[in-house]
Design a protein around this motif. Structure first.
Motif, PDB file in Angstrom:
ATOM      1  N   LEU A   1       0.684  -1.311   0.181  1.00  0.00           N
ATOM      2  CA  LEU A   1       0.103   0.083   0.302  1.00  0.00           C
ATOM      3  C   LEU A   1       0.930   1.163   0.144  1.00  0.00           C
ATOM      4  O   LEU A   1       0.584   2.266  -0.648  1.00  0.00           O
ATOM      5  N   PRO A   2       1.968   1.414   0.787  1.00  0.00           N
ATOM      6  CA  PRO A   2       2.735   2.300   0.494  1.00  0.00           C
ATOM      7  C   PRO A   2       3.420   2.830  -0.786  1.00  0.00           C
ATOM      8  O   PRO A   2       3.344   3.853  -1.075  1.00  0.00           O
TER       9      PRO A   2
ATOM     10  N   VAL B   1       1.901   1.975  -3.548  1.00  0.00           N
ATOM     11  CA  VAL B   1       0.641   2.288  -4.306  1.00  0.00           C
ATOM     12  C   VAL B   1       0.605   3.712  -3.967  1.00  0.00           C
ATOM     13  O   VAL B   1       0.508   4.599  -5.055  1.00  0.00           O
ATOM     14  N   VAL B   2       0.332   4.189  -2.736  1.00  0.00           N
ATOM     15  CA  VAL B   2       0.294   5.596  -2.553  1.00  0.00           C
ATOM     16  C   VAL B   2       1.418   6.463  -3.008  1.00  0.00           C
ATOM     17  O   VAL B   2       1.144   7.526  -3.518  1.00  0.00           O
TER      18      VAL B   2
ATOM     19  N   LEU C   1       0.713   6.921  -6.690  1.00  0.00           N
ATOM     20  CA  LEU C   1      -0.432   7.632  -7.112  1.00  0.00           C
ATOM     21  C   LEU C   1      -0.229   9.105  -6.809  1.00  0.00           C
ATOM     22  O   LEU C   1      -0.660  10.112  -7.263  1.00  0.00           O
TER      23      LEU C   1
ATOM     24  N   GLY D   1      -1.476   9.561   3.849  1.00  0.00           N
ATOM     25  CA  GLY D   1      -3.136   9.446   3.569  1.00  0.00           C
ATOM     26  C   GLY D   1      -3.520  10.713   3.309  1.00  0.00           C
ATOM     27  O   GLY D   1      -4.325  11.122   2.382  1.00  0.00           O
TER      28      GLY D   1
ATOM     29  N   ILE E   1      -2.691  12.467   0.125  1.00  0.00           N
ATOM     30  CA  ILE E   1      -3.091  12.078  -0.906  1.00  0.00           C
ATOM     31  C   ILE E   1      -4.504  12.398  -1.237  1.00  0.00           C
ATOM     32  O   ILE E   1      -5.146  12.742  -1.975  1.00  0.00           O
TER      33      ILE E   1
END
Lengths: 348, 325
Positions: free
Chosen positions: A278-279, A281-282, A285, A330, A333
């Motif tokens: 997930l990090p 992916v973030v 993005l 978080g 983003i």
């Protein structure tokens, strides 16, 4: 009702095609360009602001040694995020139906395990390197086949592959740490010129090469065309499926490469690679805000990876709990995407 | 839906793939794994492998039906769990604490609703952001991520009811799951709200042009998703009497997997509650059967992954063929 937004037309909604070219009048387009500029300038300003803040608060922050360390520590996540960026570019930015590769982190774990196991078995550096890269490429090939031949949505295809790959890593390592050492690994984990870790140079060099290919060659331009306007690309005679398949192969290779880096960084293969997912992916993005047209770019992803790296490093130097990092990521983003969405809505 | 005609059944080999996979897996384990067919084991499959994941997956089905996704279901589970445990520790009565837990989970959905329906962020990014922010919030709340234990001696019997209790011989988690499944199926296929949610997923613009306040429906959907997921937080906490920060994420990928495996059950490849339930059942049976068959633990994950992969591959290949025909 729960949300005070009944009169706002939700013009950008979920899975609706966001990239469809709306006919724009020159006025809003100009406004949008200015706003985009502000957003891009704003994100760079935030980046710079964070650096300035840390360098005042922690004098050690802005030394060559520390910057090199951050670069080196960001190498693994950076390479993975760049691999993901390639898939996102070729698949389009709609994350559910478009390009995404959830198997990247697991790929890195298995590639690292293959490398470490081969090294343990007394194989030479070359064999181990080929083994790791081959593993990554094979995983990429499975993803490519699942997406382009079987027609499975990338999100699901790579999710299933992720499970298989993570399982294979456990089978190979029996969920233990496999230590590995060798001449090649020591070279990678050593310090290079100016006391900066070799991994930092590797990250910069890797970014340079990939960015050159993706952003400055006809091949890269076509990659964007395939992702943003697949129909137009198809009409223009581009082999869309081959490009998408190629992007998964490339990201698989990035996973294998990141695996080698992680073996050198950690002196072996360890478990828990999946937590990187997930990090990464973030990071990929988030990289969108560092591009002029708010599209995924390789350099933008690098900046985003470094931003996260500097954040973690700065928090450590200031002795602030690094648990805040995920929250900051978080929030960032959300802020960035909100700003982008609101800007786009104004422009329509 | 469940009452689809036989012709629709035979038309979609995708549907056949899921049911066939389920039957094949069941038959294989019944033949190979000792004790698989025993009543105790089948109940254990339903309670341990099925009930909780089914609730999360049904919640996910709502989000996917509306054309979105919710990556923060785990966050809702955690927030519910944290609120529940905190209220019980503060000496509140159990029913009130449970309600507080549900509210804590729904809070996550409210946050998502503001992001998705209010601002208009795509659900994937919005809920990914929520997941990260939620992780940090939990670490702040728990002094860096320490579990919050309930003293086993001081736990009232009512607290354990959700996780360990039984009504008329049926375990409570299973009953709750059955209620959630039935309720979700009714809402999605038999109510106006459900039809609007499904229509949103198929073509949001049409819903908007029909004069429906899309943002309200979307907001309600994401609050509902989190509220359903919050139930799992309560059951989980009641079972293990501890709140572990960010532990709810363990359900996320399986819930997504089950929901999308379930889409192969629909002739049009749309998310549906019965399909989701079959997907969860498939995952649960495979997990349990592989465990019983004495296969190396690490191969089990490979086996599960391969199975999901093949169901998806067959389902999607068939859908592609159907689209071409």
């Amino acid at each position: 009702m729960l949300v005070d937004a009944p009169y706002i037309p939700p013009s950008v909604f979920g899975l609706e095609e966001k990239t469809s070219p709306e006919p724009e009048k020159s006025g809003p387009a100009l406004g949008r360009r200015l706003a985009t500029l502000a957003l891009r300038g704003g994100s760079l300003a935030v980046f710079a602001g964070v650096l300035v803040f840390f360098s005042i608060a922690a004098p050690f922050f802005l030394t060559v040694g520390n910057i090199g360390n951050v670069l080196g520590q960001s190498a693994i996540a950076g390479v993975l995020a760049i691999g993901l960026t390639i898939v996102v570019i070729a698949g389009g930015s709609n994350v559910v139906t478009g390009g995404i590769d959830l198997s990247l982190a697991a790929n890195m774990g298995l590639s690292a395990a293959v490398y470490a196991t081969l090294a343990q078995a007394g194989q030479g550096d070359a064999v181990a390197i080929l083994g790791a890269l081959g593993t990554g490429l094979a995983i990429g090939a499975v993803n490519a086949a699942a997406v382009t031949l079987a027609g499975i949505v990338p999100l699901l295809a790579t999710l299933a592959v992720m499970n298989v790959v993570a399982g294979l890593e456990l089978v190979l390592t029996q969920n233990t740490v496999v230590p590995a050492s060798g001449e090649f690994l020591s070279t990678l984990s050593a310090s290079g010129p100016f006391g900066v870790p070799v991994l930092a140079y590797v990250l910069l060099g890797f970014t340079l090469v990939v960015a050159a290919i993706v952003q400055y060659t006809p091949l890269g331009l076509r990659l964007y065309a395939v992702g943003e306007y697949p129909d137009a690309a198809r009409a223009a005679g581009l082999p869309v499926r081959s490009f998408v398949a190629g992007s998964f192969l490339a990201s698989g290779l990035c996973g294998g490469f990141a695996g080698i880096l992680s073996v050198s960084y950690l002196s072996g293969s360890t478990t828990g690679a999946g937590e990187m997912l997930l990090p990464v992916v973030v990071t990929a993005l988030l990289g969108v805000v560092f591009s002029r047209r708010l599209v995924p770019t390789i350099t933008g992803t690098l900046l985003s990876a470094l931003f996260v790296g500097f954040l973690i490093n700065g928090f450590q130097l200031l002795n602030i709990s690094s648990t805040l990092v995920s929250g900051v990521q978080g929030l960032l983003i959300l802020l960035v995407v909100s700003a982008t969405t609101l800007l786009c809505r104004e422009a329509v | 839906m469940a009452t689809a005609s036989l012709s629709a059944f035979t038309r979609g080999i995708g549907r056949y793939a899921l049911v066939a996979a389920l039957a094949a897996v069941f038959a294989t384990f019944a033949a190979l794994a000792p004790g698989f067919l025993s009543g105790a084991n089948l109940v254990s499959v339903l309670v341990n492998n099925f009930a909780l994941l089914a609730i999360v997956a049904v919640a996910m089905t709502f989000a996917v039906s509306a054309g979105g996704i919710d990556l923060s279901v785990g966050t809702a589970i955690d927030f519910a769990s944290f609120a529940f445990v905190s209220l019980v520790l503060a000496g509140q009565p159990i029913p009130l604490a449970a309600l507080g837990g549900l509210a804590g989970g729904a809070l996550v959905g409210l946050f998502n609703a503001v992001l998705i329906a209010g601002i208009g962020i795509s659900p994937f990014l919005a809920t990914l952001g929520t997941l990260f922010v939620g992780r940090s919030v939990q670490q702040l709340l728990t002094n860096g991520g320490n579990p919050v234990y309930l003293p086993p001696a001081g736990v009232p019997e009512a607290f354990r009811f959700l996780g360990h209790g039984s009504v008329a011989g049926l375990p409570v988690p299973l009953l709750v799951a059955a209620l959630v499944i039935a309720g979700a199926w009714l809402v999605l296929s038999r109510t106006r709200f459900g039809r609007v949610v499904l229509a949103t997923g198929i073509q949001a613009s049409v819903v908007r042009y029909s004069g429906i306040r899309l943002s309200r429906v979307t907001a309600a959907t994401y609050v509902l998703v989190s509220a359903i997921a919050a139930i799992v937080g309560l059951i989980l906490t009641s079972t293990v009497t501890v709140y572990i920060p960010s532990s709810g994420n363990a359900f996320l990928l399986n819930a997504i997997g089950a929901t999308f495996i379930g889409t192969t059950f629909d002739p049009h490849g749309r998310p549906n509650v019965p399909g989701t339930v079959l997907g969860v059942l498939l995952l649960g049976i495979v997990a349990n059967g592989l465990l019983l068959s004495g296969l190396n633990f690490y191969w089990q994950q490979v086996g599960t992954g391969l199975l999901i992969f093949s169901v998806l591959a067959i389902g999607f290949a068939n859908r592609k063929a159907a689209a071409r025909a």
